[in-house]
Scaffold this active site. Sequence first.
Site, mmCIF file in Angstrom:
data_model
loop_
_atom_site.group_PDB
_atom_site.id
_atom_site.type_symbol
_atom_site.label_atom_id
_atom_site.label_comp_id
_atom_site.label_asym_id
_atom_site.label_seq_id
_atom_site.Cartn_x
_atom_site.Cartn_y
_atom_site.Cartn_z
ATOM 1 N N ASN A 102 8.306 -18.509 -28.792
ATOM 2 C CA ASN A 102 8.002 -18.374 -27.277
ATOM 3 C C ASN A 102 7.123 -19.804 -27.085
ATOM 4 O OD1 ASN A 102 5.589 -17.851 -28.542
ATOM 5 N ND2 ASN A 102 5.053 -16.182 -27.750
ATOM 6 N N HIS B 249 4.535 -20.824 -28.330
ATOM 7 C CA HIS B 249 2.936 -20.871 -28.812
ATOM 8 C C HIS B 249 2.683 -21.733 -29.868
ATOM 9 C CE1 HIS B 249 3.545 -17.485 -31.985
ATOM 10 N NE2 HIS B 249 3.667 -18.695 -32.681
ATOM 11 N N ASP C 238 -5.753 -20.624 -37.364
ATOM 12 C CA ASP C 238 -5.965 -19.152 -36.725
ATOM 13 C C ASP C 238 -6.153 -18.097 -37.994
ATOM 14 O OD1 ASP C 238 -3.305 -19.541 -37.645
ATOM 15 O OD2 ASP C 238 -2.487 -19.453 -35.651
HETATM 16 C C1 F6R Z 1 0.359 -20.205 -37.762
HETATM 17 C C2 F6R Z 1 0.476 -20.574 -36.501
HETATM 18 C C3 F6R Z 1 1.784 -20.304 -35.520
HETATM 19 C C4 F6R Z 1 3.164 -20.628 -36.241
HETATM 20 C C5 F6R Z 1 4.202 -20.166 -35.581
HETATM 21 C C6 F6R Z 1 5.480 -20.650 -36.029
HETATM 22 O O1 F6R Z 1 -0.742 -20.763 -38.494
HETATM 23 O O2 F6R Z 1 -0.416 -21.000 -35.895
HETATM 24 O O3 F6R Z 1 1.562 -20.861 -34.520
HETATM 25 O O4 F6R Z 1 3.177 -22.098 -36.639
HETATM 26 O O5 F6R Z 1 4.279 -18.974 -35.106
HETATM 27 O O6 F6R Z 1 5.667 -19.776 -37.178
HETATM 28 P P1 F6R Z 1 6.998 -20.078 -38.461
HETATM 29 O O7 F6R Z 1 6.482 -21.592 -39.059
HETATM 30 O O8 F6R Z 1 6.880 -18.960 -39.490
HETATM 31 O O9 F6R Z 1 8.049 -20.214 -37.647
#
Ligand code: F6R
Length: 248
Positions: free
Chosen positions: A137, A139, A68
């Site tokens: 959440n 995602h 992303d």
């Molecule tokens: C990043 C991404 C997000 C993260 C997620 C967890 O490219 O796609 O889905 O993997 O928000 O982020 P952290 O590792 O900072 O808790």
Amino acid sequence: MPIQVKICDTPDDVARAAASEIAGLVRQKPDAVLGLATGSTPVKTYAELVRMNQEGLSFSRLTTFNLDEYWGLDGTHPQSYRFFMNHAFFAGTDIQLWNTHVPNGTAVDADLECEAFETRIRACGGVDLWLLGIGRNGHIAFNEPGSAPDSRTRLVDLTKSTIAANSRFFERVDDVPKQALTAGIATICEAKRIILLATGKDKARVVARAVQGVPHSSCPASFLQTHSDCTFILDREAASEVSAAFNS
Ligand code: F6R
């Protein structure tokens, strides 16, 4: 196929386990196609891979695709995911930058950029292994709750909770972009293998929901249960609410 769960003692052990699996793939297939994530969780994995590369494991024939990018940020912006990847991983290795793909957050046409991203993945023969993180959440990438399992790369609105979580990297919450380009759930699930990393107590509940709950768009990561080769590598805290029946 149930998600495989591997529990490590510490976040450092999670990074070592993830890096060692990626290194194994690279040894077996030096021109592998890797899917990558940004965020805090994989930072130690990238540091470990940089160390392995400097000790002689070549990444020069790898192709990479990132999940992303913030819509509106170009790759020179310090909070862009292209900037993050260059600094946290690519620049410390012999990866050829022209073989790295991060969606272009300042493309003239978002739809065309998303289509081109999917076409490039297909042209490279698909992703061998996609490394993921998980949002509190549920995602994966920027597939927020409500995302469909057949979703593909597209422009999405970020939820308030994701904007709030990511504001830690920006001066003010208002500086966080409100939209992003993201690979879809179907795009991710087409990878031959998926590894999701999670560490820390604040991921425990969502990890358990993703592994044990019925697959549903209220927790996009739960759709990973439909993949035939997906492993969650967790530290003890993130694994604390996963039932023992899922530990491999
Ligand atoms: C990043 C991404 C997000 C993260 C997620 C967890 O490219 O796609 O889905 O993997 O928000 O982020 P952290 O590792 O900072 O808790």
